[in-house]
Write an enzyme that holds these catalytic residues in place. Sequence first.
Site, PDB file in Angstrom:
ATOM      1  N   THR A   1       0.920  -1.098   0.069  1.00 36.62           N
ATOM      2  CA  THR A   1      -0.016  -0.015  -0.005  1.00 36.62           C
ATOM      3  C   THR A   1       0.961   1.296   0.008  1.00 36.62           C
ATOM      4  OG1 THR A   1      -1.829  -0.947   1.268  1.00 36.62           O
ATOM      5  CG2 THR A   1      -1.690   1.467   1.478  1.00 36.62           C
TER       6      THR A   1
ATOM      7  N   ARG B   1     -15.275  -6.141   0.632  1.00 36.68           N
ATOM      8  CA  ARG B   1     -14.328  -6.004   1.527  1.00 36.68           C
ATOM      9  C   ARG B   1     -13.436  -4.460   1.454  1.00 36.68           C
ATOM     10  NH1 ARG B   1      -8.779  -4.345   2.769  1.00 36.68           N
ATOM     11  NH2 ARG B   1      -8.445  -4.876   5.094  1.00 36.68           N
TER      12      ARG B   1
ATOM     13  N   THR C   1      -0.722   2.082   7.060  1.00 38.53           N
ATOM     14  CA  THR C   1      -0.634   0.939   6.414  1.00 38.53           C
ATOM     15  C   THR C   1      -0.660  -0.287   7.133  1.00 38.53           C
ATOM     16  OG1 THR C   1       0.380  -0.516   4.602  1.00 38.53           O
ATOM     17  CG2 THR C   1       1.953   1.273   6.057  1.00 38.53           C
TER      18      THR C   1
ATOM     19  N   GLY D   1      -6.001  -3.493   7.922  1.00 35.12           N
ATOM     20  CA  GLY D   1      -7.046  -2.370   7.885  1.00 35.12           C
ATOM     21  C   GLY D   1      -8.308  -2.370   8.750  1.00 35.12           C
TER      22      GLY D   1
HETATM   23  N1  ASP Z   1      -4.423  -1.237   4.782  1.00 31.76           N
HETATM   24  C1  ASP Z   1      -4.449  -2.082   3.686  1.00 31.76           C
HETATM   25  C2  ASP Z   1      -5.937  -2.638   3.784  1.00 31.76           C
HETATM   26  O1  ASP Z   1      -6.353  -3.113   4.748  1.00 31.76           O
HETATM   27  C3  ASP Z   1      -3.486  -3.000   3.518  1.00 31.76           C
HETATM   28  C4  ASP Z   1      -2.336  -2.511   3.638  1.00 31.76           C
HETATM   29  O2  ASP Z   1      -1.859  -1.318   4.102  1.00 31.76           O
HETATM   30  O3  ASP Z   1      -1.250  -3.332   3.488  1.00 31.76           O
HETATM   31  O4  ASP Z   1      -6.739  -2.708   2.932  1.00 31.76           O
END
Ligand code: ASP
Length: 363
Positions: free
Chosen positions: A197, A225, A248, A251
């Site tokens: 991300t 989702r 990040t 989530g």
């Molecule tokens: N935070 C992001 C999500 O949950 C994924 C990530 O940051 O790796 O979609």
Amino acid sequence: MRLLLILAALFLTMPAAAQDAPEWTLVIHGGAGTIERDRITPEQDSAIRAALTQALETGSAILDEGGSALDAVEATLRVLEDDPHFNAGRGAVFTWQGTIEHDASIMDGATRDAGAVTGTSNTRHPITLARRVMDSSPHVFLSGEGADQFSREQGLEQAENSWFETGYRRGQWEEFRQRTEAGEELGALDVEFKYGTVGAVAMDREGHMAAATSTGGMTGKRWGRIGDSPVIGAGTYADDRACAVSATGDGEYFIRAGVAQEICTRIRYRFREAIEEAQASVPVDEEGVPTYVVHASEFDLPDEDIQQIADEVIADQESLGGTGGVIVTTPWGNRIYSFDTPGMYRGMAAEGEEPSVAIYGDE
Ligand code: ASP
């Protein structure tokens, strides 16, 4: 004694704050996770560092020329969205069905205007679509086909869903499906399959803050989702009074802890307390009137305070069961990383300073 110490600290830090704070700042991330030296090839390592450097250079050029923090974070993320090494734009992870669905959000700290999109399939730059939602629609958050329709109506660049695919992410998806169907409990939360991300936070020469985050979410996500990245207050937040944050990680936990807004709120209150404490320690004259009025514009918070607040909020989401990290910058020029994973792709730049990028936790 304490009063004397506070006074001494006050008068020592105030001029320093005014002189030392950089005119602009930029901090970026490219995802957090089990990023360790033995899992990343030397080629991947240098390609990721090069991409982070290019993204920093893009945003820094805008800020250095007096451009806005908003323009800088958007342009920075467009570079990372196009780079296949990151889980955003091209190179995003696959859904359970084998498609790619993007999430993105952006926030303006000056006005607290915000724009966000989730589940888009054909917009080349989801972060620019989020910006359009903020600038050119009456809404904050658009989803799915409606968001893509708005994107087309705005004349934004479109791409076939397959254009976003990479072999690497397809391989992860196949493994994810096989292992899940064989009964392994990977769920949507397995960290091995999603990191990358991207996010950026900035302060411009006017002192305005902005934050932006863009992602493909989690490998194998289904049932529509949505993670924290497009959720204002969870994955992204900016407020000129306190900070800009992009997150990040897992989530679900970042949403539950309200990570990005929680950090800004704690900083805002810490700043207020610091000023009140300083004012309370100013000597009074014979009529009881303070001999000096502490102005917010002369005051700042040290890096240690910002680091402590970010670390506490990351620890809070960890206590719920998640892992991940944040980047933070403040109107006083602080630049902070905080993460509870072995590594986080990251970088920072500021006026008059050498930019730096890092990958592993021990850098
Ligand atoms: N935070 C992001 C999500 O949950 C994924 C990530 O940051 O790796 O979609």
